[in-house]
Structures are given as C-alpha cells and as structure tokens.
Motif scaffolding. Structure first.
Motif, mmCIF file in Angstrom:
data_model
loop_
_atom_site.group_PDB
_atom_site.id
_atom_site.type_symbol
_atom_site.label_atom_id
_atom_site.label_comp_id
_atom_site.label_asym_id
_atom_site.label_seq_id
_atom_site.Cartn_x
_atom_site.Cartn_y
_atom_site.Cartn_z
ATOM 1 N N GLU A 52 0.696 -1.169 -0.104
ATOM 2 C CA GLU A 52 0.189 -0.010 0.059
ATOM 3 C C GLU A 52 0.763 1.448 -0.135
ATOM 4 O O GLU A 52 2.031 1.268 0.670
ATOM 5 C CB GLU A 52 -0.761 -0.007 1.184
ATOM 6 N N LEU A 53 0.288 2.333 -0.522
ATOM 7 C CA LEU A 53 1.060 3.589 -0.633
ATOM 8 C C LEU A 53 0.052 4.595 0.241
ATOM 9 O O LEU A 53 -1.245 4.483 0.145
ATOM 10 C CB LEU A 53 1.297 4.200 -2.005
ATOM 11 N N PRO A 54 0.972 5.587 0.790
ATOM 12 C CA PRO A 54 0.132 6.563 1.612
ATOM 13 C C PRO A 54 -0.654 7.427 0.738
ATOM 14 O O PRO A 54 -1.478 7.985 1.099
ATOM 15 C CB PRO A 54 1.218 7.387 2.358
ATOM 16 N N ASP A 55 -0.276 7.495 -0.575
ATOM 17 C CA ASP A 55 -1.108 8.302 -1.484
ATOM 18 C C ASP A 55 -2.659 7.950 -1.520
ATOM 19 O O ASP A 55 -3.675 8.766 -1.597
ATOM 20 C CB ASP A 55 -0.743 8.292 -2.890
ATOM 21 N N ARG A 56 -2.973 6.765 -1.142
ATOM 22 C CA ARG A 56 -4.305 6.137 -1.050
ATOM 23 C C ARG A 56 -5.009 6.933 -0.279
ATOM 24 O O ARG A 56 -6.358 7.013 -0.373
ATOM 25 C CB ARG A 56 -4.382 4.738 -0.768
ATOM 26 N N TYR A 57 -4.649 7.544 0.999
ATOM 27 C CA TYR A 57 -5.225 8.191 1.922
ATOM 28 C C TYR A 57 -5.101 9.598 1.666
ATOM 29 O O TYR A 57 -5.269 10.370 3.043
ATOM 30 C CB TYR A 57 -5.041 7.523 3.095
ATOM 31 N N GLU A 58 -4.546 10.166 0.790
ATOM 32 C CA GLU A 58 -4.165 11.562 0.718
ATOM 33 C C GLU A 58 -5.591 12.704 1.080
ATOM 34 O O GLU A 58 -5.452 13.464 1.694
ATOM 35 C CB GLU A 58 -3.750 11.937 -0.356
ATOM 36 N N TYR A 59 -6.767 12.099 0.728
ATOM 37 C CA TYR A 59 -7.934 12.715 0.910
ATOM 38 C C TYR A 59 -8.072 12.673 2.394
ATOM 39 O O TYR A 59 -9.021 13.701 2.966
ATOM 40 C CB TYR A 59 -9.064 12.135 0.354
ATOM 41 N N LEU A 60 -7.635 12.009 3.454
ATOM 42 C CA LEU A 60 -7.545 12.084 4.832
ATOM 43 C C LEU A 60 -6.792 13.096 5.467
ATOM 44 O O LEU A 60 -6.577 13.202 6.684
ATOM 45 C CB LEU A 60 -7.900 10.670 5.473
ATOM 46 N N ARG A 61 -5.805 13.656 4.747
ATOM 47 C CA ARG A 61 -4.587 14.653 5.207
ATOM 48 C C ARG A 61 -5.103 15.314 6.300
ATOM 49 O O ARG A 61 -4.315 15.704 7.199
ATOM 50 C CB ARG A 61 -3.872 14.677 4.109
ATOM 51 N N GLU A 62 -6.116 16.150 6.170
ATOM 52 C CA GLU A 62 -6.447 17.301 7.199
ATOM 53 C C GLU A 62 -6.622 16.394 8.489
ATOM 54 O O GLU A 62 -6.520 17.230 9.414
ATOM 55 C CB GLU A 62 -7.886 17.921 6.562
#
Length: 130
Positions: A52-62
């Motif tokens: 898995e890559l962190p990019d997958r969860y970029e939408y949760l970064r806030e």
C-alpha cells in the motif's frame, strides 16, 4: 491488527493512548473510522502494509498526518526487512507525512532512518532476537 477498528474506539479511549495506528484497508469506509477516532479524542495514524501507498489516503490528510509503514509483511512468521521499501519511506517523508516504521529493522537501519526524519521505529526483533 484488527478487522473492525470501530469496535475498539471506546476501549482505547479509556486507555488514553498517545496514538493508535489503524489498517484502514480493512474498512469499507475509512473516513468513518477516522471520524470516530477524532470524536473520541484519539490521535490516529494509518498503518500500511508493504503493497500500500500513503497516496491512497491523501484525502484524509486534514485529519491524519501520521503513517506507519510496514517494512515487511505483518504475518507473524518472522518475515524480514525489505530493503526495496526504502523508496516508499523517502517518498512519504517528502510528501510531508509523519513517518513511523515497523518490520525487521536493525539498530543501524533505525538510526539511519532517524537521521532522515522518521518519527519512530519499532525494534522488536533487533532487541529481542539478540
């Protein structure tokens, strides 16, 4: 690692942990998990298996800034550190994640990652298999 992290939010809240890492890939709706931990006042990070890559969860970064990168498969059978995952660590750091690492590292590797800016490293085997 658990299949239903929402089942543990209230128990974890009572323990007042500094941070909890969750494998969001087990959840159909990751944002619900993040919201539940936030509402409970629990700092949550995302745990990622090697594929898995962190990019997958970029939408949760806030809401989530911490990522735990598994440096080997978390299978319980003594998998060893995979050097090929080091690029993933560098990319996550460059992308601004607070990076934590787990998985078969030596003391020397942990020190090198610390110099790169990794927040913390789990050293179970390095400590207990000496």
């Amino acid at each position: 690692m658990v299949m239903n992290p929402l089942d543990y939010v209230e128990q974890l809240k009572e323990l007042r942990p500094e941070i909890v890492f969750v494998h969001l890939d087990t959840s159909r709706y990751p944002s619900r998990v993040v919201d539940a931990f936030a509402q409970a006042g629990i700092r949550m990070g995302i745990a990622l298996n090697p594929a898995e890559l962190p990019d997958r969860y970029e939408y949760l970064r806030e809401q989530v800034q911490d990522v735990l990168l598994m440096m080997c498969e978390p299978d319980g059978y003594g998998q060893r550190y995979r050097k090929g995952l080091e690029k993933k660590v560098s990319k996550a750091l460059c992308d601004g994640w607070n990076v934590w690492l787990d998985g078969g590292m030596s003391m020397e590797q942990a020190a090198a990652f610390g110099e790169q800016g990794v927040c913390a490293v789990v050293l179970g085997r390095a400590v207990f298999e000496t």
